[in-house]
Design an enzyme around this catalytic site. Sequence first.
Site, PDB file in Angstrom:
ATOM      1  N   GLU A  48       0.810  -1.216   0.000  1.00  0.00           N
ATOM      2  CA  GLU A  48       0.000   0.000   0.000  1.00  0.00           C
ATOM      3  C   GLU A  48       0.845   1.270   0.000  1.00  0.00           C
ATOM      4  OE1 GLU A  48      -3.050   0.482  -0.443  1.00  0.00           O
ATOM      5  OE2 GLU A  48      -3.994  -1.463  -0.169  1.00  0.00           O
ATOM      6  N   SER A  49       1.830   1.344   0.882  1.00  0.00           N
ATOM      7  CA  SER A  49       2.520   2.628   1.088  1.00  0.00           C
ATOM      8  C   SER A  49       4.036   2.537   1.146  1.00  0.00           C
ATOM      9  CB  SER A  49       2.040   3.244   2.406  1.00  0.00           C
ATOM     10  OG  SER A  49       2.493   2.455   3.508  1.00  0.00           O
TER      11      SER A  49
END
EC number: 4.2.2.n1
Length: 534
Positions: free
Chosen positions: A330-331
């Site tokens: 995700e990040s």
Amino acid sequence: MQISQFNRLKRSALLFASVLLLSACQIESEPKSEFEQIQERGVLRVGTLNNQLSYYIGPDGPAGLDYELARKFAEQLGVKLEIRPAFRQAELFPALKKGDIDIIATGLNQTSQAVQRFRPGPAYYYVSQQVVYKKGQLRPRDVDQLIKYQESKDEKAGNEDSNAGAETLQIVEQSQFVPTLTALQKEHPELQFEIIGDADTRDLLKHVSTGELRFTVTDSVELSLAQRLYPDLALAFELTEDQPVSWFTRRSEDESLYAMLIEFFGNIKQSGELATLEEKYIGHIEAFDYVDTRAFIRALDNTLPKWSPLFQKYSEEFDWRLIAALAYQESHWKPKAKSPTGVRGMMMLTLPTAKSVGVTDRLDPEQSVRGGVEYLRRIVARVPDSINEHEKIWFALASYNVGYGHMMDARRLTKAQGGDPNAWADVKERLPLLRQKRYYSQTRYGYARGDEARNYVENIRRYYQSIIGHVSQKPAIDEDTEDLQVIPPLDPNLLVSGAVETLAEQVSGAVEVTPPPEENAPQEAEQTPVPKAE
């Protein structure tokens, strides 16, 4: 006359009784079959290698492809499973020959040497033997080029008796690669290699990655797994075509255990259980992104230690390493990450999703991880019970990315095309079809970027496998073969995710685990071209 007759009858009776007694003794002393001995003992003793494919100890207890297969086989036999883990392959065949173990279950090639001495079971997947080198170094493309490199090393050493050429290529003692190179050496006498007895294949692969060793040999699956930890490893050339991989039993006239093994693999192939387990452990390893993997390995060393306590705190029924893999996808473990699409934070939550799970500040890493795990938990709870417990997480992650409705559309499409809507291996092949009008026009929820959802899940699976290998490269397993654990057959209703009591308490003494030193769009990551493996 009567006395004489009586004596004769008496002698006959004694002789008859003696014959009966001897016959009874012979019947009692007749050796029991191997299968009967296992049943009487109540335990199937299985030798395997301790690695991230065959057998390892995870947060919820034992795991691994060969472990899960061995557990199912023991259940079929109606006995308990005793796992005897080894770090080196050289320990396994002697143990089988001596009768210390009943079966070797660790995915070994059916080489001619092994088949002559031991009986192989049915093949359950195939691998090729490959020469491995470090990316950026000299790449030999065949045996002749490898020999030329070794000869140049000898010349540089300035000594005709030098062993410099052999030191450039090392393989593990009693591995399937020894007979292959030995046979090759008969055709090419100049070929040099060194057999190492105090290391395993993963050690040699690491030495190639660090530059301490120029070449080694491994199989295609092991190389794919190792590249997730050592991205500098690359294929030089293949030594063999695909070879069958199987378990091994002792060679003898007694085929009772072998017959049960044949029946077992026939059953799990027919039922689809084998395909499901192979998808679980090796279905995601083929794709390899050199640039992404290098960045990920750096993050494992530099960034993960900072955030792993947070992942462990909120993972609850999930493996914390899976949550870490999800967060990286995700990040890249950046708590302040933002996307033009509006998602933000460590878990890249949308505003509606954040509100639904009680997150007030998406840029607060603790809130983000807690909220992301809660959202994932809710999705897992919605996944149909017809899907195997250990595969539910992949369907849930696809839903996390593309939305639950689109995931269900892909399942319905899979069924319509004759696939298994409960098997991730089948459904992931249909997800990309949701981009095509001829397919999405017939679905309930319409167009979706299903190919991105598939890649999303497969990336997480690869990151997850890498984290497992990274945090437990040398688990503290007692190598004393006199003190080994007995692992009972598991209740098939147990959740793989660990929502129930784990096996950690059941596996004690012999194995010690060292603690490691709705539509939610993911962040659009920039794709870097992957250089060719040279």
